[in-house]
Design a protein around this motif. Sequence first.
Motif, short mmCIF file in Angstrom:
data_model
loop_
_atom_site.label_atom_id
_atom_site.label_comp_id
_atom_site.label_asym_id
_atom_site.label_seq_id
_atom_site.Cartn_x
_atom_site.Cartn_y
_atom_site.Cartn_z
N GLY A 73 0.77 -1.18 0.04
CA GLY A 73 0.08 0.16 -0.12
C GLY A 73 0.72 1.16 -0.06
N GLY A 74 0.44 2.40 0.46
CA GLY A 74 0.94 3.61 0.29
C GLY A 74 -0.25 4.65 0.07
N GLU A 75 -0.08 5.82 -0.96
CA GLU A 75 -0.75 6.80 -1.20
C GLU A 75 -1.12 6.55 -2.61
N PHE A 76 -2.19 6.11 -3.15
CA PHE A 76 -2.41 5.89 -4.34
C PHE A 76 -2.66 7.30 -5.22
N LEU A 77 -3.26 8.30 -4.47
CA LEU A 77 -3.61 9.42 -5.37
C LEU A 77 -2.64 10.68 -4.89
N ALA A 78 -1.78 10.36 -4.29
CA ALA A 78 -0.34 11.16 -4.08
C ALA A 78 -0.05 12.20 -5.21
N GLN A 79 0.26 13.45 -4.94
CA GLN A 79 0.52 14.48 -5.89
C GLN A 79 1.71 13.79 -6.63
N GLY A 80 1.87 13.98 -8.00
CA GLY A 80 3.07 13.42 -8.78
C GLY A 80 2.98 11.88 -8.98
N GLY A 81 1.72 11.10 -8.61
CA GLY A 81 1.79 9.78 -8.98
C GLY A 81 1.63 8.99 -7.54
N PRO A 82 1.25 7.89 -8.16
CA PRO A 82 1.19 6.92 -6.62
C PRO A 82 2.28 6.45 -5.93
N GLN A 83 2.41 6.56 -4.88
CA GLN A 83 3.64 6.14 -3.79
C GLN A 83 2.92 4.88 -3.18
N VAL A 84 3.47 3.91 -4.02
CA VAL A 84 2.89 2.43 -3.50
C VAL A 84 4.11 1.29 -3.30
N ALA A 85 4.09 0.65 -2.24
CA ALA A 85 5.24 -0.41 -2.40
C ALA A 85 4.54 -1.89 -1.59
N LEU A 86 5.53 -2.80 -2.04
CA LEU A 86 5.13 -4.04 -1.14
C LEU A 86 6.32 -4.24 -0.28
N ARG A 87 6.03 -4.24 1.13
CA ARG A 87 6.94 -4.40 1.99
C ARG A 87 7.20 -5.97 2.51
N ALA A 88 8.47 -6.34 2.71
CA ALA A 88 8.79 -7.75 2.67
C ALA A 88 8.14 -8.43 4.16
N PRO A 89 7.75 -9.46 3.86
CA PRO A 89 6.97 -10.28 5.09
C PRO A 89 7.82 -10.33 6.30
N THR A 90 7.15 -9.95 7.31
CA THR A 90 7.97 -9.82 8.79
C THR A 90 6.93 -10.32 9.72
N ALA A 91 7.43 -10.66 10.97
CA ALA A 91 6.63 -11.13 12.10
C ALA A 91 5.85 -9.90 12.53
N SER A 92 6.26 -8.44 12.43
CA SER A 92 5.70 -7.28 12.81
C SER A 92 4.46 -7.09 12.06
N GLY A 93 4.66 -7.45 10.63
CA GLY A 93 3.51 -7.47 9.66
C GLY A 93 2.28 -8.26 10.05
N MET A 94 2.69 -9.53 10.62
CA MET A 94 1.78 -10.29 11.08
C MET A 94 0.80 -9.55 12.43
N ARG A 95 1.99 -9.10 13.40
CA ARG A 95 1.16 -8.54 14.45
C ARG A 95 0.28 -7.46 14.01
N SER A 96 0.69 -6.62 12.96
CA SER A 96 -0.30 -5.52 12.37
C SER A 96 -1.47 -5.96 11.89
N LYS A 97 -1.28 -7.11 11.39
CA LYS A 97 -2.60 -7.65 10.46
C LYS A 97 -3.45 -8.29 11.75
N GLU A 98 -3.00 -8.74 12.83
CA GLU A 98 -3.78 -9.35 14.00
C GLU A 98 -4.59 -8.22 14.58
N ARG A 99 -3.62 -6.93 14.78
CA ARG A 99 -4.24 -5.85 15.42
C ARG A 99 -5.42 -5.33 14.53
N PHE A 100 -5.25 -5.27 13.40
CA PHE A 100 -6.19 -4.73 12.31
C PHE A 100 -7.56 -5.69 12.53
N GLU A 101 -7.34 -7.02 12.36
CA GLU A 101 -8.51 -7.81 12.71
C GLU A 101 -9.37 -7.56 14.29
#
Length: 383
Positions: free
Chosen positions: A347-375
């Motif tokens: 993700g990132g900012e799809f409608l950013a001035q000057g074009g989308p600022q979007v990236a795929l960030r590598a899988p991590t344990a902290s990414g999974m903790r964020s996913k669990e928090r989101f749920e």
Amino acid sequence: MPGKKIVVLGGGFGGVAAARTARSLLPAEHTVTIIDRNRVPRLCGMNPMLIVGERDVRKTGRSLGQLANRGIQFVESEIDSIDLPGRTVNTQSGVHEYDYLIVALGATYDWDAVPGSDLAYSFYSLETARRLRRRLSRFRRGRIVISVAAPPYKCPPAPFETAMMMNWYFRRQGIRRDSEIIVTIPEPAPIAVAGPDASAQLEQDLDRRGIELRTGVGVIAVAPSSMEAEYSDGSSIAADVIVTVPVHRVPKIVAESGLTDGKPWTPVNADTLETSTDNVFAVGDVNIVPFAEDRAVPKAGVFAAGQGENVAETIASRILDTAPPPAYDGSGECFLAYSSTQSALLGGEFLAQGGPQVALRAPTASGMRSKERFERDWRRFRI
Ligand SMILES: Cc1cc2nc3c(=O)[nH]c(=O)nc-3n(C[C@H](O)[C@H](O)[C@H](O)COP(=O)(O)OP(=O)(O)OC[C@H]3O[C@@H](n4cnc5c(N)ncnc54)[C@H](O)[C@@H]3O)c2cc1C
């Protein structure tokens, strides 16, 4: 000032975020009402993990009845039609007048568009995900193909997350060597909406895990045996388990209201998400917010919620005669779990001035903790 009526159609990500925000910004004389046929919506984002037994079915829902505690009225009813000139919504439990209308009715699935897909497997609803979970629990060897029919579809990373979770699960079961996982998509590259770098990274990650990717082919039919899928280029794949991502469509009542202007999705002003009718807004999967000739903000809950918040701020500013919020920026991040303990973020900012600022960030344990928090946050109505 007489109280205004804010009516929200649909109690999914977009509708709840809009209602919560409107309620928090407006004095009590203004009413906020959500109408949904379904009292307990489900978090489909759990499905790619649920199919391999990594999520509890009992924890996939939240009851919209709880919104009464927050000063939001909930009406459980089928919505039959939207009358734009009359500023009313017709439901099976009566007619509701509005001053401001937020259409957050999501997308519907057209299973008939791919004959035979209704008898094959899927993970795009709780019911289909539970059926796939039962099938995978019996799976010991063979080929699984996950096939997308046509864009746009909810959560562009979901087919890949599902393949990653199957890969992880089969390894843990000790049957990965006896299994083959193929993903087919109609687009030229995976998660193309996020740009070529993110696509290339994901292609590499799939390849490293032995997941085959075929691009540029949409599934057009599944044989009555449910053992062979046919594709738009005339090819076919025989498989032991065929999993499809259905064709998504705008809900019929939205098309019939005139809000889509004959187009596949509801066009909106990209800054305010207002439709061509004053004070009628469309948020989430039901709309289209283009940011390039062939790309639009993805259909995902995080974007639906961000849009709902932005629209509620606009409505509050009109009612209270205050400054409008900044233009909608298309920001948000989706999760892409690679295993039970590691999740990537896209993700990132799809409608950013000057074009989308979007990236795929590598899988991590902290990414999974964020996913669990989101749920967890979703279940507690914090999202
Ligand atoms: C497998 C899968 C994985 C996903 N993963 C993620 C993820 O990781 N992150 C993420 O952000 N998003 C994810 N999504 C996408 C996300 O679920 C949707 O984009 C999101 O739900 C859209 O929100 P919405 O408010 O637009 O619509 P919805 O959440 O679909 O809500 C629409 C509501 O309208 C109601 N409704 C529709 N028609 C009527 C009617 N006629 N009368 C009464 N009620 C009606 C429905 O009952 C529904 O509750 C995933 C989706 C799937 C399928």
